[in-house]
Design a protein around this motif. Sequence first.
Motif, PDB file in Angstrom:
ATOM      1  N   ARG A   2      38.251 -18.408  48.101  1.00  0.00           N
ATOM      2  CA  ARG A   2      37.975 -17.734  46.890  1.00  0.00           C
ATOM      3  C   ARG A   2      38.907 -18.303  45.889  1.00  0.00           C
ATOM      4  O   ARG A   2      38.705 -18.238  44.629  1.00  0.00           O
ATOM      5  CB  ARG A   2      38.667 -15.983  46.723  1.00  0.00           C
ATOM      6  N   THR A  33      36.414  -7.789  44.909  1.00  0.00           N
ATOM      7  CA  THR A  33      36.069  -8.431  45.718  1.00  0.00           C
ATOM      8  C   THR A  33      37.501  -9.139  45.687  1.00  0.00           C
ATOM      9  O   THR A  33      38.164  -9.650  47.396  1.00  0.00           O
ATOM     10  CB  THR A  33      36.283  -9.642  45.193  1.00  0.00           C
ATOM     11  N   LEU A 416      31.220  -2.374  46.778  1.00  0.00           N
ATOM     12  CA  LEU A 416      29.948  -3.864  47.591  1.00  0.00           C
ATOM     13  C   LEU A 416      29.419  -3.133  48.653  1.00  0.00           C
ATOM     14  O   LEU A 416      28.155  -3.843  48.603  1.00  0.00           O
ATOM     15  CB  LEU A 416      31.474  -5.247  47.144  1.00  0.00           C
ATOM     16  N   THR A 430      30.385  -5.421  42.444  1.00  0.00           N
ATOM     17  CA  THR A 430      31.791  -6.105  42.152  1.00  0.00           C
ATOM     18  C   THR A 430      31.523  -6.319  40.039  1.00  0.00           C
ATOM     19  O   THR A 430      30.893  -6.929  39.512  1.00  0.00           O
ATOM     20  CB  THR A 430      31.988  -7.540  43.011  1.00  0.00           C
ATOM     21  N   GLU A 432      31.946  -9.359  38.283  1.00  0.00           N
ATOM     22  CA  GLU A 432      32.380 -10.440  38.784  1.00  0.00           C
ATOM     23  C   GLU A 432      31.416 -11.823  37.442  1.00  0.00           C
ATOM     24  O   GLU A 432      29.773 -10.865  37.251  1.00  0.00           O
ATOM     25  CB  GLU A 432      31.338 -11.256  39.811  1.00  0.00           C
TER      26      GLU A 432
END
Length: 474
Positions: A2, A33, A416, A430, A432
């Motif tokens: 990550r 996340t 998620l 999420t 992102e």
Amino acid sequence: MRTATLALTTAIMAATPLVAHEALVGATVIDGTGRAIENGVVLVDEDRIACVGTAEECAIPEGTNVHDVTGSFVTPGLIDAHMHFAQTGWIDGRPDGIEDKRIYPYEELVDSLRADPGRWHRSYLCSGVTAVFDVGGAPWTVTDPHATDTDWVDRVHVKAAGPLITHYDLNRYFVYGSLEDQVKFWPMESEAEIRADIARLKALGSDAIKVWFIRPEPDEKDRLDALLMAVGAAATANGLPLIVHATELEGAKTALKAGAKMLVHSVDDEPVDQEFIDLLLANDATYAPTLIAGLNWGRAVLAVATGEAAALDDPNMCVDQQLFDRINDPTALQPALEERTGGRVSPFAMGMIGAGREEVIMAQNLRTVRNAGGHIVMATDAGNPLTLHGPSVYNEMEAMEAAGMTPDEIIHAATLAGAQTMGLAEEIGTLEAGKSADLIVLSEDPRQTVRNFRSLTQVMRKGVLKTQEELRVR
């Protein structure tokens, strides 16, 4: 991994000027996340997230509309992984429970639901829910606009399974008059019939195959177990995930042996064993506990029996007025209930005792699945009596917390994990860059207790931010 991905993303953003028309600044961003960003920034370009990070990572372009949400908490929109568009949250949507077509003509109810595709969408957005999985209903729950026209700012994401395959026929309650072509329960009496049904479901556009597997009678068990295996094989052949309603341990294990990818309820008759856990993990299957639905059914019937309206937990005023009025008039069904029970009180008492026993077993089994590393989603079974579209997510998450899950685990289950189960993890779940701009703003920290999801102040769907007051239904 990550850290490396984040570094690469940051480098790309540094080299590419950001474009944004909306920015949320100052909140703690819980991105789904596992990352929490203090004094974070969320940039939104049209209906997509452009950047999530610190002020250094997400420089705000000139001309951006900035929303200062300092002191708040931002999370992905919530996901209810088990609901039913054809059910209302009251007994009118479940005529198999207490039938009286003179009081609640089911045909008229369905017509009203189909005439207003946004009805439950409003309740969900009002409650901070931006995606739902309808895991069983008549064909219209797959083909109608509420499920097919969801790429709008006033609709939530939808996946729908459509008609249920089952050995247990209840169609006489749900199919008559103009509903003759809307058969909710499709039979599983032979392998040829199963293959034909699943081919029809695929052609209909169903996103999953749902089996309603009620405990077979002993002399039918081997035959029905074999047919469930045939459903699993046909679902796999058609590229559709198998989801199963099987609340007894033996039935749930048979479902997993058949290849089930989701169990849409808890096992509630006895503690799960190691064989169950091994099967669940081997299938990489999802466990949807639906802890509150059974107890709510009991509360609804008790309200009819006593004439005392059940208390509604609707903190943000998301339940529409017609439903609110029906729930607050439980005496309408008293004659039908008295006819069904002969006026006896004992069935209600025994039902509540049974619900209490199941509640303890379900909580224990949820902890066992969690401790084993199983996939868990937040799922309400909304539409069933007193399990309301929208606000029931608060009760369900709080029940999960009372059963022993941590707030962080529940946030994952409600975001998620739900997106993964729906096959939408590339789009939602999420916060992102590149994903749909679906998020909620809370005034209290949900990592302290999931009860703080009730402190909803704003909802963003596809980049359009609205206050919770703007979304209120009544």
